[in-house]
Design a protein around this motif. Structure first.
Motif, PDB file in Angstrom:
ATOM      1  N   ARG C  74       9.438   5.390 -11.229  1.00  0.00           N
ATOM      2  CA  ARG C  74       8.910   4.172 -11.859  1.00  0.00           C
ATOM      3  C   ARG C  74       7.598   3.763 -11.173  1.00  0.00           C
ATOM      4  N   LEU C  75       6.739   3.102 -11.914  1.00  0.00           N
ATOM      5  CA  LEU C  75       5.442   2.695 -11.358  1.00  0.00           C
ATOM      6  C   LEU C  75       5.631   1.802 -10.137  1.00  0.00           C
ATOM      7  N   ALA C  76       6.569   0.845 -10.216  1.00  0.00           N
ATOM      8  CA  ALA C  76       6.801  -0.048  -9.078  1.00  0.00           C
ATOM      9  C   ALA C  76       7.273   0.747  -7.864  1.00  0.00           C
ATOM     10  N   GLN C  77       8.076   1.760  -8.121  1.00  0.00           N
ATOM     11  CA  GLN C  77       8.603   2.612  -7.052  1.00  0.00           C
ATOM     12  C   GLN C  77       7.464   3.389  -6.382  1.00  0.00           C
ATOM     13  N   LEU C  78       6.524   3.884  -7.180  1.00  0.00           N
ATOM     14  CA  LEU C  78       5.378   4.618  -6.640  1.00  0.00           C
ATOM     15  C   LEU C  78       4.549   3.719  -5.731  1.00  0.00           C
ATOM     16  N   ALA C  79       4.339   2.469  -6.189  1.00  0.00           N
ATOM     17  CA  ALA C  79       3.548   1.533  -5.390  1.00  0.00           C
ATOM     18  C   ALA C  79       4.257   1.186  -4.081  1.00  0.00           C
ATOM     19  N   GLN C  80       5.565   1.181  -4.095  1.00  0.00           N
ATOM     20  CA  GLN C  80       6.329   0.939  -2.854  1.00  0.00           C
ATOM     21  C   GLN C  80       6.182   2.101  -1.893  1.00  0.00           C
ATOM     22  N   ALA C  81       6.113   3.322  -2.465  1.00  0.00           N
ATOM     23  CA  ALA C  81       6.133   4.526  -1.631  1.00  0.00           C
ATOM     24  C   ALA C  81       4.770   4.859  -1.030  1.00  0.00           C
ATOM     25  N   LEU C  82       3.686   4.548  -1.753  1.00  0.00           N
ATOM     26  CA  LEU C  82       2.351   4.976  -1.323  1.00  0.00           C
ATOM     27  C   LEU C  82       1.436   3.776  -1.137  1.00  0.00           C
ATOM     28  N   PRO C  83       0.994   3.497   0.081  1.00  0.00           N
ATOM     29  CA  PRO C  83       0.216   2.277   0.328  1.00  0.00           C
ATOM     30  C   PRO C  83      -1.277   2.376   0.022  1.00  0.00           C
ATOM     31  N   GLN C  84      -1.761   3.553  -0.345  1.00  0.00           N
ATOM     32  CA  GLN C  84      -3.204   3.722  -0.563  1.00  0.00           C
ATOM     33  C   GLN C  84      -3.734   2.678  -1.553  1.00  0.00           C
ATOM     34  N   ASP C  85      -4.936   2.155  -1.225  1.00  0.00           N
ATOM     35  CA  ASP C  85      -5.578   1.127  -2.069  1.00  0.00           C
ATOM     36  C   ASP C  85      -5.664   1.548  -3.525  1.00  0.00           C
ATOM     37  N   TYR C  86      -6.056   2.813  -3.730  1.00  0.00           N
ATOM     38  CA  TYR C  86      -6.321   3.239  -5.107  1.00  0.00           C
ATOM     39  C   TYR C  86      -5.025   3.385  -5.897  1.00  0.00           C
ATOM     40  N   ILE C  87      -3.941   3.766  -5.214  1.00  0.00           N
ATOM     41  CA  ILE C  87      -2.635   3.814  -5.886  1.00  0.00           C
ATOM     42  C   ILE C  87      -2.203   2.392  -6.248  1.00  0.00           C
ATOM     43  N   GLN C  88      -2.334   1.488  -5.273  1.00  0.00           N
ATOM     44  CA  GLN C  88      -1.959   0.089  -5.503  1.00  0.00           C
ATOM     45  C   GLN C  88      -2.771  -0.499  -6.656  1.00  0.00           C
ATOM     46  N   ALA C  89      -4.075  -0.232  -6.645  1.00  0.00           N
ATOM     47  CA  ALA C  89      -4.951  -0.806  -7.677  1.00  0.00           C
ATOM     48  C   ALA C  89      -4.585  -0.277  -9.061  1.00  0.00           C
ATOM     49  N   ALA C  90      -4.334   1.031  -9.148  1.00  0.00           N
ATOM     50  CA  ALA C  90      -4.024   1.615 -10.451  1.00  0.00           C
ATOM     51  C   ALA C  90      -2.704   1.073 -10.988  1.00  0.00           C
ATOM     52  N   VAL C  91      -1.682   1.037 -10.146  1.00  0.00           N
ATOM     53  CA  VAL C  91      -0.380   0.539 -10.613  1.00  0.00           C
ATOM     54  C   VAL C  91      -0.478  -0.936 -10.994  1.00  0.00           C
ATOM     55  N   ALA C  92      -1.146  -1.724 -10.145  1.00  0.00           N
ATOM     56  CA  ALA C  92      -1.241  -3.169 -10.408  1.00  0.00           C
ATOM     57  C   ALA C  92      -2.002  -3.470 -11.692  1.00  0.00           C
ATOM     58  N   SER C  93      -2.838  -2.537 -12.127  1.00  0.00           N
ATOM     59  CA  SER C  93      -3.640  -2.785 -13.317  1.00  0.00           C
ATOM     60  C   SER C  93      -2.847  -2.574 -14.607  1.00  0.00           C
ATOM     61  N   ILE C  94      -1.639  -2.039 -14.465  1.00  0.00           N
ATOM     62  CA  ILE C  94      -0.861  -1.674 -15.647  1.00  0.00           C
ATOM     63  C   ILE C  94       0.135  -2.775 -15.982  1.00  0.00           C
ATOM     64  N   SER C  95       0.009  -3.375 -17.144  1.00  0.00           N
ATOM     65  CA  SER C  95       0.960  -4.344 -17.684  1.00  0.00           C
ATOM     66  C   SER C  95       1.357  -5.405 -16.653  1.00  0.00           C
TER      67      SER C  95
END
Lengths: 167, 461, 281
Positions: C74-95
């Protein structure tokens, strides 16, 4: 492996009470809760996960009930707006929404409150920015959002008072 | 006169500076919780869709996929084979298919069909209603209906629609609403040509707005239920309960006494739920099947097909003096009614009467056109008929202030109408307060007004 | 009658077998955020739905800066697992948060514009997809996957399941993600830019520039990449690359923006993304 779309039995907890329903496995949880469980607090504003009005908690996680097929809710523990008040005694979040004038037509309210509940359970002292992100999936067309944000921050302050903490 | 009216304060005892005489007033100045807040926050507020009705059918509308077209034929055979399909309703089933909402106050003609017969004039126009056992079955069946269209040229611009040779949207042969034989609402006051001749400067601008969708959180809908005794109870989120009840009675050809409309909480209206659009067909469905029928818009229908605030266009020509007085104002405005009248003839009348704004101008000329195009029919929204006029007028005022190098507040205070002035549509001004509101607003934002402006009053010029 | 039949395979092989049944219109159900609405609203009726929730494709495995992500993560799960700024930014931009609890990494690859923002980032990270079919399991670059889908128009993709997505989070690369949208949160893309650069003493050795919202799926702006490679990221190179990207795009008009507007925003957003990287030096 295959199941016909005809009615199947599903069982789950809602606000601590057990519900047994017969439903097609791909009927959404939102439709099941409203039409088969009589729990009309959640609303359908879009049926696409875009508005947040159907937000509920499933095993503690905030999800749009319109996007979860009831088959995936089997054996889960669901929380809806109906579970917050204890009889006539309002939950601190509900009290904050009343006192901050955070409602007008009321259609977004259940979803807003569930999103607030999910936020405060993981982050009891959110910043204003964190509130905006937590509620970013909930649309309101009446209030302009500011009273709702005030209500969430007020609820966070009130809920930190010992006598209002829920166990 | 009843006792309560006698206890109300006469208007002149309420002073504008907020220091209200406290006799008998207990609510003004206090914070009162909303009556419905507790039911909203507990999820107990009842909306139209919250009832459970055994045997309820779901209605899905088959809609036009063209902006303007002839209907050559419809094939329901595949739809009828869909599991859960119950029946289809076409224009032949509607007792009195043509109506207009404001027929109730004498507006003619009945231009809008409940269900299209030989043609469609906007994308999304209702053609046939499918009734089925579930919303999914209804939608699937509706998607299997095959309509044969012959596309026609369409027009989407108000001025294009009024040009000779434009595609004709209405059945009357012309694309405008006729006001007592005239092609537009007209306001004539003084002599604008003389006013322009005497002016120091002429300023002309055009102002355009787009349609605005209300986008309420709750989509339009109703549930019509036969009561078993020949009466029908209709649960609806309309903002216009009596428009809907009375028109439904006329469309179905039954006495209004056989209809019981239950309104109540509207999940967001903003003027977008004043059309009579779901109740007649749902009630007809209940009548034909003897079962409850639910008709609720999807989010897509709400956004793309439901009525919007009309797009409007204004041409404003002003004759102004160097000292800021506006001596002549000529306005031509167009309201885009879309394909059918609905409330637009009334909204255009309001727009005409609203000109030239809250200003006393000795020479005023207004032509306000209610124009039909192949867009979705428009309807009311917050400040129906007047809000967009204010946008145009006040934008124009700012342009004038800029051209004359005059403070925009001074320009408005000089021209603001006063009590007793005659308005362009021949009503006397009473209870004017524009001057005082500007003065109070300036005070609140700490903007100092020149002494002559600070001394002005709505009571005298 | 109103709903498709539900098939719940327990292994990838069973899933692929279910997908390969001829003359049966099957809908793949990952997180459900893209497909449940079609079921609920009775649109584009399918015969059967294949549920991917029991295939244990929900792990994020990290090893030496290489991420192996199951398609059902799940997108939320990915953001929990990977702290990189660009991962966080991409996931946070979705819905919004609730949708991100359901939406999956695999599903985002199939999200049509103006959505698919994580896929845009993955394209810039040179992600690989692992595909399972009844014949074989194979890996190909995400870029090739999209090209395959373009050419096949879906027909040779029947019976193929995306099971894993693999990408590098090597900290030596400079990665930027930016999404231009009508609102700050919970809004489809006007233009999404994902940029990954490998620099060696100020010279760009490898450039990946992915754009979302400007074609039928995320694309690589190859013209821009060619200009950036070997450059020193000076303002001339930046301006030139930003303009060149326009020719790589085939933007569409939708409710958020016209094709006309999208095309003109492409160089603006690319320039801003590049400038934000240049300012790190």
């Amino acid at each position: 492996m295959a199941s016909k779309n005809s009615l199947q039995h599903f069982s789950f907890l809602v606000n601590g009470a057990r519900y047994d329903v017969l439903a097609p496995p791909l009927m959404s949880l939102g439709e099941v809760l409203r039409e088969k469980c009589g729990l009309r607090g959640l609303k359908h504003g879009c049926q696409q996960g875009g508005c947040g009005a159907c937000s509920v908690q499933v095993d503690g996680q905030l999800i749009p009930a319109c996007l979860l097929p009831v088959a995936r809710a089997n054996d889960k523990s669901i929380e809806t707006i109906e579970g917050l008040a204890q009889g006539e005694k309002l939950h601190p979040i509900q009290e904050a929404f009343v006192s901050c004038y955070a409602t007008q037509c009321g259609f977004c309210t259940a979803g807003m409150i569930m999103a607030t509940k999910a936020l405060l359970e993981s982050n009891p002292s959110p910043s204003r920015e964190e509130v905006l992100v937590a509620l970013s999936g909930n649309v309101c067309r009446c209030t302009g959002y500011l009273p709702i944000v005030d209500a969430v921050l007020a609820a966070a302050r009130n809920a930190r008072s010992p006598e209002l903490l829920l166990s | 006169m009843n006792n309560r009216l006698e206890k109300l304060l006469p208007v002149q005892d309420v002073r504008l500076d907020g220091d209200v005489d406290q006799k008998g007033l207990r609510e003004v100045g206090t914070s009162t919780p909303r009556r419905d807040a507790i039911s909203h926050v507990t999820g107990r507020t009842v909306y139209f869709e919250d009832g459970t009705f055994p045997g309820m059918l779901h209605l899905k509308m088959v809609r036009s996929t063209h902006h303007h077209a002839r209907i050559l034929g419809i094939d329901f055979s595949e739809a009828e084979k869909t599991p859960g399909f119950v029946r289809v309703i076409t224009h032949r089933d509607v007792p009195s298919n043509y109506y207009t909402i404001l027929r109730l106050i004498g507006i003619e003609p009945n231009d809008e069909p409940v269900l299209a017969d030989d043609r469609v004039v906007y994308w999304g126009e209702p053609i046939a209603a499918i009734l089925a056992e579930s919303p999914q079955a209804a939608a699937i069946a509706a998607s299997r209906v095959k309509v044969e269209f012959e596309p026609l040229d369409a027009v989407f611009d108000v001025e294009e629609a009024l040009k000779p040779g434009a595609p004709i949207v209405t059945r009357q042969g012309f694309n405008y609403f006729r006001y007592e034989g005239h092609h537009c609402r007209r306001v004539r006051f003084g002599d604008v040509d003389q006013g322009f001749a005497s002016a120091d400067l002429i300023i002309e601008r055009r102002w355009d707005t787009s349609p605005i969708e209300h986008a309420p959180m709750e989509t339009t809908g109703c549930i019509a239920k036969p009561d078993g005794d020949g009466r029908f109870t209709v649960y609806t989120n309309t903002q216009a309960l009596y428009f809907s009840l009375d028109n439904t009675a006329l469309i179905l050809g039954i006495p209004a006494g056989r209809l019981h409309f239950v309104g109540g909480t509207v999940g967001g209206g903003f003027g977008g739920k004043v059309d009579v659009i779901v109740e007649p067909i749902a009630t007809l469905g209940a009548m034909l099947t003897s079962r409850p029928v639910k008709f609720v818009y999807t989010r897509e229908e709400e956004m793309r097909i439901s009525s919007t605030r009309a797009a409007e266009r204004f041409y404003i020509k002003d004759g102004v003096m160097r000292d800021g007085r506006i001596v002549a104002r000529q306005i031509t405005l167009y309201v885009d009614a879309g394909a059918y009248s609905r409330h637009s003839p009334y909204g255009t009348t309001k727009a005409a009467a609203h000109m030239p704004g809250p200003y006393t101008i000795p020479n005023v000329w207004v032509d306000a056109h209610c124009v039909y195009t192949n867009r979705q029919p428009s309807s009311a929204m917050r400040g129906f008929g007047v809000t967009l006029g204010d946008f145009a007028i006040e934008s124009q005022m700012d342009v004038i202030a800029h051209e004359l190098r005059i403070d925009p507040l001074r320009l408005r205070l000089i021209n603001a109408y006063r009590d007793g002035d005659m308005k362009a549509h021949r009503k006397r001004v009473e209870g004017a307060a524009l001057v005082e509101v500007i003065q109070k607003a300036a005070e609140l934002v700490e903007q100092r007004l020149d002494p002559d402006l600070a001394a002005m009053s709505s009571a005298s010029r | 009658m109103s709903f498709p039949d539900l098939v719940i395979p327990e292994t990838v092989d069973q899933a692929v077998e279910a997908l390969s049944v001829p003359d049966r219109k099957a809908l793949i159900f990952g997180g459900g955020t893209l497909v449940q609405p079609f079921i609920t609203l009775g649109i584009d009726a399918h015969d059967v739905v294949i549920d991917l929730d029991h295939l244990a494709l929900n792990q994020v495995v990290l090893e030496n800066d290489q991420v192996s992500c199951g398609a059902m993560v799940r997108l939320a799960q990915l953001a929990q697992a990977l702290p990189q700024d660009y991962i966080q930014a991409a996931v946070a931009s979705i819905s919004g948060p609730a949708v991100r609890n359901l939406a999956t990494v695999g599903g985002n690859l199939f999200a049509k514009p103006p959505y698919g923002d994580l896929a845009t980032l993955l394209l810039a990270l040179d992600a690989e997809v692992e595909l399972a079919s009844s014949k074989e399991t194979r890996r190909l670059s995400l870029n090739d996957f999209y090209l395959l889908r373009d050419n096949a128009e879906g027909s040779s993709m029947k019976g193929v399941l995306v099971t894993h997505i693999r990408f590098s989070i090597d900290p030596a690369r400079k990665v930027v993600f930016r999404k231009m949208a009508r609102r700050q949160l919970n809004s489809g893309a006007i233009v999404t830019v994902a940029l990954s650069l490998q620099l060696d003493r100020g010279i760009v050795r490898k450039a990946r520039l992915a754009l979302g919202g400007v074609d039928h799926h995320p694309i690589r702006a190859l013209s821009a990449e060619r200009i950036l490679t070997g450059s020193n990221l000076d303002s001339e190179a930046i301006a030139s690359a930003a303009q060149a990207a326009r020719q790589d795009c085939n933007p569409q008009t939708d409710a958020y923006a016209s094709a006309w507007y999208r095309e003109r925003m492409v160089p603006v957003q690319i320039r801003r993304a590049l400038n934000s990287l240049a300012s790190y030096e």
